[in-house]
Every structure is written in structure tokens, then in C-alpha cells.
Design an enzyme around this catalytic site. Structure first.
Site, PDB file in Angstrom:
ATOM      1  N   MET A  15     -14.764  81.832  17.255  1.00  0.00           N
ATOM      2  CA  MET A  15     -15.454  82.642  17.954  1.00  0.00           C
ATOM      3  C   MET A  15     -14.810  83.758  19.227  1.00  0.00           C
ATOM      4  O   MET A  15     -15.139  83.956  19.725  1.00  0.00           O
ATOM      5  CB  MET A  15     -16.517  81.682  18.638  1.00  0.00           C
ATOM      6  N   GLY A  16     -13.264  83.277  18.613  1.00  0.00           N
ATOM      7  CA  GLY A  16     -12.456  84.201  19.643  1.00  0.00           C
ATOM      8  C   GLY A  16     -12.000  83.801  20.861  1.00  0.00           C
ATOM      9  O   GLY A  16     -12.031  82.688  21.174  1.00  0.00           O
TER      10      GLY A  16
ATOM     11  N   HIS B  82      -6.442  80.954  22.243  1.00  0.00           N
ATOM     12  CA  HIS B  82      -5.474  80.162  22.697  1.00  0.00           C
ATOM     13  C   HIS B  82      -4.716  79.442  21.854  1.00  0.00           C
ATOM     14  O   HIS B  82      -5.005  79.600  20.519  1.00  0.00           O
ATOM     15  CB  HIS B  82      -6.317  79.166  23.649  1.00  0.00           C
TER      16      HIS B  82
ATOM     17  N   GLY C 258      -4.565  76.560  20.447  1.00  0.00           N
ATOM     18  CA  GLY C 258      -5.311  76.002  19.365  1.00  0.00           C
ATOM     19  C   GLY C 258      -5.799  76.706  18.155  1.00  0.00           C
ATOM     20  O   GLY C 258      -5.476  76.422  17.087  1.00  0.00           O
ATOM     21  N   HIS C 259      -6.401  78.006  18.470  1.00  0.00           N
ATOM     22  CA  HIS C 259      -6.919  78.835  17.375  1.00  0.00           C
ATOM     23  C   HIS C 259      -5.406  79.233  16.742  1.00  0.00           C
ATOM     24  O   HIS C 259      -5.277  79.329  15.498  1.00  0.00           O
ATOM     25  CB  HIS C 259      -7.343  80.014  17.875  1.00  0.00           C
TER      26      HIS C 259
ATOM     27  N   ASP D  69     -13.722  69.682  17.957  1.00  0.00           N
ATOM     28  CA  ASP D  69     -14.803  69.505  17.508  1.00  0.00           C
ATOM     29  C   ASP D  69     -15.249  68.768  16.391  1.00  0.00           C
ATOM     30  O   ASP D  69     -15.160  68.953  15.420  1.00  0.00           O
ATOM     31  CB  ASP D  69     -15.136  71.083  17.104  1.00  0.00           C
TER      32      ASP D  69
ATOM     33  N   LEU E 160      -7.341  72.435  25.146  1.00  0.00           N
ATOM     34  CA  LEU E 160      -7.482  74.076  25.077  1.00  0.00           C
ATOM     35  C   LEU E 160      -9.028  74.217  24.524  1.00  0.00           C
ATOM     36  O   LEU E 160      -9.470  73.846  23.684  1.00  0.00           O
ATOM     37  CB  LEU E 160      -6.780  74.761  24.442  1.00  0.00           C
ATOM     38  N   SER E 161      -9.531  75.207  25.484  1.00  0.00           N
ATOM     39  CA  SER E 161     -10.952  75.644  25.142  1.00  0.00           C
ATOM     40  C   SER E 161     -11.031  77.009  25.637  1.00  0.00           C
ATOM     41  O   SER E 161     -10.832  77.366  26.833  1.00  0.00           O
ATOM     42  CB  SER E 161     -12.010  74.623  25.547  1.00  0.00           C
TER      43      SER E 161
ATOM     44  N   ARG F  55     -13.837  77.922  26.925  1.00  0.00           N
ATOM     45  CA  ARG F  55     -14.680  77.771  27.881  1.00  0.00           C
ATOM     46  C   ARG F  55     -14.098  77.239  29.050  1.00  0.00           C
ATOM     47  O   ARG F  55     -14.651  77.169  30.170  1.00  0.00           O
ATOM     48  CB  ARG F  55     -15.974  76.710  27.427  1.00  0.00           C
TER      49      ARG F  55
HETATM   50  P1  AMP Z   1     -14.065  78.248  18.448  1.00  0.00           P
HETATM   51  O1  AMP Z   1     -13.505  79.454  18.593  1.00  0.00           O
HETATM   52  O2  AMP Z   1     -13.953  77.528  20.003  1.00  0.00           O
HETATM   53  O3  AMP Z   1     -15.369  77.990  18.086  1.00  0.00           O
HETATM   54  O4  AMP Z   1     -13.173  77.193  17.955  1.00  0.00           O
HETATM   55  C1  AMP Z   1     -12.745  77.560  16.507  1.00  0.00           C
HETATM   56  C2  AMP Z   1     -11.994  76.507  15.852  1.00  0.00           C
HETATM   57  O5  AMP Z   1     -11.033  76.351  16.440  1.00  0.00           O
HETATM   58  C3  AMP Z   1     -12.700  75.546  15.636  1.00  0.00           C
HETATM   59  O6  AMP Z   1     -12.419  74.754  14.253  1.00  0.00           O
HETATM   60  C4  AMP Z   1     -12.255  74.423  16.739  1.00  0.00           C
HETATM   61  O7  AMP Z   1     -12.264  73.007  16.289  1.00  0.00           O
HETATM   62  C5  AMP Z   1     -10.749  74.789  16.886  1.00  0.00           C
HETATM   63  N1  AMP Z   1     -10.295  74.572  18.089  1.00  0.00           N
HETATM   64  C6  AMP Z   1     -10.907  74.833  19.328  1.00  0.00           C
HETATM   65  N2  AMP Z   1      -9.989  74.400  20.403  1.00  0.00           N
HETATM   66  C7  AMP Z   1      -8.948  73.616  19.885  1.00  0.00           C
HETATM   67  C8  AMP Z   1      -7.788  73.018  20.240  1.00  0.00           C
HETATM   68  N3  AMP Z   1      -7.684  72.816  21.557  1.00  0.00           N
HETATM   69  N4  AMP Z   1      -7.083  72.711  19.368  1.00  0.00           N
HETATM   70  C9  AMP Z   1      -7.182  72.749  18.156  1.00  0.00           C
HETATM   71  N5  AMP Z   1      -8.213  73.457  17.548  1.00  0.00           N
HETATM   72  C10 AMP Z   1      -9.230  73.843  18.154  1.00  0.00           C
END
Ligand code: AMP
Length: 283
Positions: free
Chosen positions: A30-31, A34, A36-37, A150, A184-185, A187
């Protein structure tokens, strides 16, 4: 890197790659990227000849009153990061491309979706499954990469793929954290400085429970109590959504940690609803 906005174009390019014998990895996001992405993208890059990154703030996974409008967006920066991480395509559709005005088809894994986050977000995973299945069908990805942060999401997607006999392999990557342990998030930016200062306690308490299990404790009740006691002292700005000890695959609550188990939680810190989890015991 090609920047595509149209789902038909995405399908055409991916069909061409497959016809040419090139396999495809997909990283749905969802952009507001960070580290993690970036880790998911780097991993996807290694898994297949082609890497497709999707960036779509999926309205269908937000409930009424949730943060769809406020969700942080930074398309230009994200495109630069996706390019740096080796994406061949960054797919950024409009909501009207993914959901026509009379859109009517949903994919749901109701039992797994009702657990944990489903209690306060009853339509969330139906929205996730639907958009992920659409992305799988458009790309026919050989492998898709998700984050273990998640946990419930990747568990549900694994089940959906298995039940529908989809050929896409699901890979999960460990949670990337700040030095102080906070997951990391996107949010995290919603937090005030005071909330941010307390937030690492979320994971520190989960680790404390992990240490208790390593030390021989197996009662889910006692593990929960210990975490809640710590949070009462050290996380006064947090409001508990849930804290549960569940089986990693079925997400069923466990009384005792004598086999595979995770502890998962959601905690509201002001405007941010943060989730985290820890594997208490593997296979
Ligand atoms: P999102 O953009 O938050 O919907 O996340 C997109 C993908 O990145 C999902 O598969 C999440 O599980 C993964 N993700 C989000 N935060 C982290 C993190 N801190 N470490 C690893 N993967 C993450």
C-alpha cells in the site's frame, strides 16, 4: 522500471513474460515505503526473473471510519525506492480500475478472517483476499512475498491459494524493526512523540513472553497476564485491541503452548493501530 496504471496493460506485459519463459515475483503493498517493504522487494528480486511491485491503497480493506483518506501516500518517493530495489513494474492502479462502479465479486476466508484483527475489522480480510487474488490473476505470479508482521494476512492468503488451487507460491519475510524493537509500519507516522517513545514496549513485552516460554512457561493465561501487567505499567498510552495466543496456521486460541504457537496483538496508540506478533514455539 515501467510505471503502469492500467490492469489490462499489467496482464499483457506479464503474459508476454510468461510466454517468453520468464517467471514473475509479486510484492503487493500500500506504499509509503520503509525498510520492511524494501526487504520484500529485494527478496522478490532474488526469487524470479521479473519483479512486479503493486502499490494500491485498497479501499475494500478499510472499514467505515478507518484511515483510508488519511493513509500516508508518497508516490514519487515510493517509485524511486521500487526502482532502486529492482522492480521491473510498479503497478499503481486507480480504485476505479480495480473496482468498477458495479463491482460485485468477493473472495472470503471467513473463519480465519473472523479471528484476531477480524474482531475489530470485520470486512478487512475480505478486501485483502479480493485484491490479492485480482493481483495474482493479473500477473499469474509464480511467487508472492508478504511480511510476517501481518501474520494473519499471510496465513489467510496461504489458505486462499491452497483452497483455490492457485499456482502462486507464498513466501513470508521476518518483520523488520527499528533498533528499539518497534515493527516498521507506514502507520507509525500517526504517533505523537510520547506515543512513539512508549511503542517499543509492544514488542518488548512479546519478547518477554517468548523468554517465559523458553524458560518453561506454557500457560497461555499466565503469558497473557504477564504481558498485560507490563503494558499496564510501561504502555499507559496504549489501548488494547487484542492480545492472543493462537496456533500459527489455524489461528485458533490455545490454552497451552505445547506445540506451534504465536502471540499476536493489536494496540491503539492514539491515531495509530499497531499490530505485532512473535513466534512462541515453532514446529
Ligand atoms: P502494507 O504496505 O503495510 O500493506 O504492507 C505491504 C507488505 O509489507 C505486507 O506483506 C506486509 O506484511 C509487509 N510489511 C509491512 N511492514 C513490515 C515490516 N516491518 N517488516 C516486514 N514486512 C512488512
Amino acid at each position: 522500471m515501467q510505471l503502469l496504471k492500467n490492469s489490462k496493460e499489467l496482464a499483457d506485459v506479464c503474459r508476454g513474460w510468461h510466454a517468453d519463459g520468464q517467471d514473475i515475483a509479486l510484492t503487493p503493498t500500500m506504499g509509503c515505503y520503509h525498510a520492511g517493504h524494501e526487504d520484500l522487494m529485494h527478496y522478490g528480486r532474488m526469487l524470479a526473473k521479473r519483479l512486479v511491485v503493486s502499490l494500491f491503497v485498497n479501499p475494500a480493506q478499510f472499514g467505515p471510519g478507518e484511515d483510508l483518506q488519511a493513509y500516508p501516500r508518497n508516490a514519487e518517493r515510493d517509485a524511486a525506492i521500487a526502482k532502486k530495489c529492482g522492480a521491473d513494474i510498479l503497478f499503481m492502479p486507480e480504485a476505479t480500475d480495480m473496482y468498477m462502479p458495479d463491482y460485485a465479486t468477493w473472495v472470503d476466508v471467513p473463519e480465519l478472517s473472523a479471528a484476531l484483527c477480524g474482531q475489530s475489522r470485520p470486512t478487512h480480510f475480505r478486501g485483502v483476499c479480493t485484491v490479492v487474488l485480482k493481483l495474482f490473476l493479473l500477473t499469474m505470479a509464480d511467487v508472492a512475498v508478504f511480511g510476517a508482521k501481518d501474520w494473519q494476512q499471510q496465513t489467510i492468503i496461504r489458505r486462499m491459494v491452497r483452497d483455490l488451487g492457485m499456482p502462486t507460491r507464498i513466501e513470508a519475510r521476518p518483520t523488520v524493526r527499528e533498533a528499539d524493537g518497534l515493527a516498521l509500519s507506514s502507520r507509525n507516522v500517526y504517533m505523537t512523540a510520547d506515543e512513539r517513545a512508549q511503542a517499543p514496549e509492544i514488542y518488548q513485552a512479546l519478547r518477554y513472553a517468548g523468554d517465559m516460554v523458553a524458560g518453561g512457561e506454557s500457560s497461555a493465561t499466565l503469558l497473557r497476564k504477564a504481558v498485560l501487567r507490563r503494558w499496564a505499567e510501561r504502555l499507559p498510552l496504549g489501548r488494547l485491541d487484542y492480545l492472543a495466543v493462537v496456533h500459527p496456521d489455524t489461528l485458533s486460541p490455545l490454552d497451552s503452548v505445547d506445540g506451534p504457537a504465536i502471540m499476536a496483538c493489536a494496540v491503539r496508540m492514539g491515531k495509530a493501530r499497531l499490530i505485532d506478533n512473535i513466534l512462541l514455539r515453532g514446529e
